[in-house]
Enzyme design. Structure first.
Site, PDB file in Angstrom:
ATOM      1  NE  ARG A  51      -0.579   4.221   6.499  1.00  0.00           N
ATOM      2  CZ  ARG A  51      -0.853   3.062   7.082  1.00  0.00           C
ATOM      3  NH1 ARG A  51      -1.363   3.020   8.254  1.00  0.00           N
ATOM      4  NH2 ARG A  51      -0.586   1.932   6.463  1.00  0.00           N
ATOM      5  CB  THR A  52      -1.946   6.943   0.267  1.00  0.00           C
ATOM      6  OG1 THR A  52      -0.702   6.830   0.958  1.00  0.00           O
ATOM      7  CG2 THR A  52      -1.838   7.995  -0.819  1.00  0.00           C
ATOM      8  CE  LYS A  80     -13.181  -6.246 -20.085  1.00  0.00           C
ATOM      9  NZ  LYS A  80     -14.302  -5.352 -20.453  1.00  0.00           N
ATOM     10  NE  ARG A 101       0.178   4.160  -3.254  1.00  0.00           N
ATOM     11  CZ  ARG A 101       0.311   4.075  -1.923  1.00  0.00           C
ATOM     12  NH1 ARG A 101       0.056   2.943  -1.299  1.00  0.00           N
ATOM     13  NH2 ARG A 101       0.701   5.120  -1.229  1.00  0.00           N
ATOM     14  CG  HIS A 129       4.151   8.447  -1.551  1.00  0.00           C
ATOM     15  ND1 HIS A 129       2.998   9.163  -1.769  1.00  0.00           N
ATOM     16  CD2 HIS A 129       3.819   7.456  -0.682  1.00  0.00           C
ATOM     17  CE1 HIS A 129       2.015   8.631  -1.051  1.00  0.00           C
ATOM     18  NE2 HIS A 129       2.489   7.590  -0.395  1.00  0.00           N
TER      19      HIS A 129
HETATM   20  C1  NCD Z   1       4.307   4.266   2.044  1.00  0.00           C
HETATM   21  C2  NCD Z   1       4.199   3.955   0.557  1.00  0.00           C
HETATM   22  O1  NCD Z   1       3.174   3.486   0.080  1.00  0.00           O
HETATM   23  O2  NCD Z   1       5.199   4.207  -0.108  1.00  0.00           O
HETATM   24  N1  NCD Z   1       3.082   4.243   2.702  1.00  0.00           N
HETATM   25  C3  NCD Z   1       2.232   5.310   2.643  1.00  0.00           C
HETATM   26  O3  NCD Z   1       1.897   5.811   1.597  1.00  0.00           O
HETATM   27  N2  NCD Z   1       1.843   5.842   3.794  1.00  0.00           N
HETATM   28  C4  NCD Z   1       5.367   3.490   2.716  1.00  0.00           C
HETATM   29  C5  NCD Z   1       5.332   1.990   2.683  1.00  0.00           C
HETATM   30  O4  NCD Z   1       4.473   1.372   2.042  1.00  0.00           O
HETATM   31  O5  NCD Z   1       6.200   1.411   3.332  1.00  0.00           O
END
Ligand code: NCD
Length: 354
Positions: A51-52, A80, A101, A129
Site C-alpha cells: 500500500r505505502t 556493494k 522505507r 510511519h
Molecule cells: C504497516 C507498516 O508497514 O508499518 N503497513 C502499512 O504501511 N500500511 C503495518 C504493518 O506492516 O503491519
C-alpha cells in the site's frame, strides 16, 4: 529543507490543511492533474511494502509527475556496501522528493541530513510511519467528523507497531482524547511513547483484554504482530495470535465505532468483519493516497522551510542500546537529547539506560 520524518514535524493546523486539500483532491481531481508536471518522486524501499509504495506512486502519477521506483535494494549498490548517506546524495540528484522505507530506526532522519530534496519517512523499523498516520487521521475525520473527545483503542503489537507510535503522537494533541492500550505484556508500548503520553497529560490505560475494552471505544485500531522485528522466533509464536477480532466480539461495540488497520492483516481481524459498516480499513487505504498527494504538493511548495529535525539539540554521546538503531548500521556519532529527565537517542528515541 523541509522533510517529514515524524508526524510532529507537522503542526495540528498543517494536518488540518492537508486534510482539506485531500478532500478537495477527492472532489476535483482534474484541478490537480498537472500540479507536479516535470517533477519526480523516488520511492526508495529497503523493506517490503504494498500500500505505502503503491499509494505514493499513484499519488505522484495523479499529480502529473513521474516516479522512479526502487523496490529491491538487493539490486542496488547497497549490496556493494554503499552507505545510506551516499545512496541518498545520489538519489537526490535524480528526484525532487524521496519517499523512503528502511528496517533501521532513524534511517530517514539520517538520509534527510544528506538530502537536498525533501525526504518522507515511509516507515523506519519499529519506530514511526507518519504518512500512515495522515491516512489514519483523514479516515477518523471522514468517518467520525472530529478528532476531539474520542476514546481510541490500539490493539496488538504496540511495541514494534510503528503506525501506532505515530498515531499516538498525532492524536494526543487533540482535546479530550483517551487511549486504551490493548496488548500482552511482551508487546507493550516503548518507553519513549509512554513518555510522550505522560508529557501531554493524555489519559491512557494499559490493558490486556480486548473484549472488556471494546464497549468504551470510538476507534479500534487493530495491528499485525510484526514478525520481522522479533529476534527470537519462539517469542513471536507465543504472541502471534494474541487478538482476533470477530463479528461476534464487535456486537459489544458502539454502533458508530470504527475498526481501523494499517494493513496487511494476518489473523487479527477475521474476514466476517469485512462486511460490517464499522470496518473502515479498506476505505483507509484510499485516504492514504489522497493525503500523500496533499503532502507531496506541500513539501514541493515549502521545500526551503526549516525542518523540525534541524532544530533538535544534542547533549551527549554514547552507544545506543537499540540493536535496530541506524547508528548500529552506519558509522554515525551516537547522539542523545535530554527531555524531562530522560535521555533518548536522537535517531531512534530509545531511552538511554542508566
Ligand atoms: C504497516 C507498516 O508497514 O508499518 N503497513 C502499512 O504501511 N500500511 C503495518 C504493518 O506492516 O503491519
Amino acid at each position: 529543507m523541509r522533510h517529514l520524518l515524524d508526524i510532529t514535524d507537522l503542526s495540528v493546523e498543517e494536518i488540518e490543511d492537508l486534510a482539506r486539500v485531500a478532500e478537495d483532491i477527492a472532489e476535483h481531481p482534474e484541478k490537480y492533474a498537472e500540479s507536479c508536471k516535470g517533477k519526480k518522486l523516488i520511492t526508495l524501499f529497503f523493506e517490503p511494502s504494498t500500500r505505502t509504495r503503491m499509494s505514493f506512486e499513484a499519488a505522484m502519477w495523479e499529480l502529473g509527475g513521474s516516479v522512479i521506483s526502487c523496490t529491491d535494494m538487493n539490486t542496488s549498490s547497497v549490496v556493494k556496501g554503499e552507505t545510506l548517506a551516499d545512496t541518498m546524495r545520489v538519489a537526490a540528484n535524480y528526484a525532487d522528493v524521496v519517499a523512503m522505507r528502511h528496517p533501521y530506526e532513524g534511517a530517514a532522519y539520517v538520509a534527510s541530513l544528506q538530502s537536498p530534496v525533501p525526504v518522507i519517512n515511509a516507515g523506519d523499523g519499529g519506530h514511526c510511519h507518519p504518512t500512515q498516520t495522515l491516512a489514519d487521521l483523514l479516515t477518523v475525520h471522514r468517518e467520525l467528523g472530529r478528532f476531539d473527545d474520542l476514546t481510541v483503542g490500539l490493539c496488538g503489537d504496540l511495541k514494534y507497531g510503528r503506525t501506532v507510535h505515530s498515531l499516538i503522537n498525532a492524536m494526543l494533541r487533540y482535546k479530550g482524547v483517551k487511549f486504551v492500550l490493548i496488548s500482552p505484556e511482551e508487546l507493550k508500548l516503548p518507553d519513549y511513547e509512554l513518555d510522550a503520553l505522560k508529557r501531554a497529560g493524555a489519559p491512557f490505560a494499559e490493558v490486556r483484554d480486548l473484549e472488556e475494552a471494546i464497549p468504551s471505544l470510538d476507534v479500534l485500531y487493530m495491528t499485525r504482530v510484526q514478525r520481522e522485528r522479533f529476534d527470537d522466533p519462539a517469542a513471536y509464536e507465543r504472541v502471534k495470535d494474541c487478538y482476533v477480532l470477530t463479528e461476534e466480539k464487535l456486537s459489544a461495540a458502539k454502533e458508530k465505532m470504527i475498526v481501523m488497520h494499517p494493513l496487511p492483516r494476518v489473523n487479527e481481524i477475521s474476514a466476517d468483519v469485512d462486511g460490517d459498516p464499522r470496518a473502515a480499513y479498506f476505505r483507509q487505504t484510499m485516504n492514504g493516497k489522497l493525503m500523500r498527494m496533499a503532502l507531496i504538493l506541500k513539501l514541493l511548495k515549502e521545500k526551503n522551510a526549516p525542518s523540525a529535525a534541524e532544530k533538535r539539540a544534542f547533549v551527549s554521546g554514547g552507544k545506543c542500546a537499540n540493536k535496530k538503531c541506524i547508528t548500529r548500521l552506519e558509522k554515525l556519532p551516537p547522539l542523545f537529547t535530554a527531555e524531562n529527565g530522560a535521555e533518548k537517542c536522537v535517531y531512534c528515541e530509545t531511552h538511554r539506560k542508566a
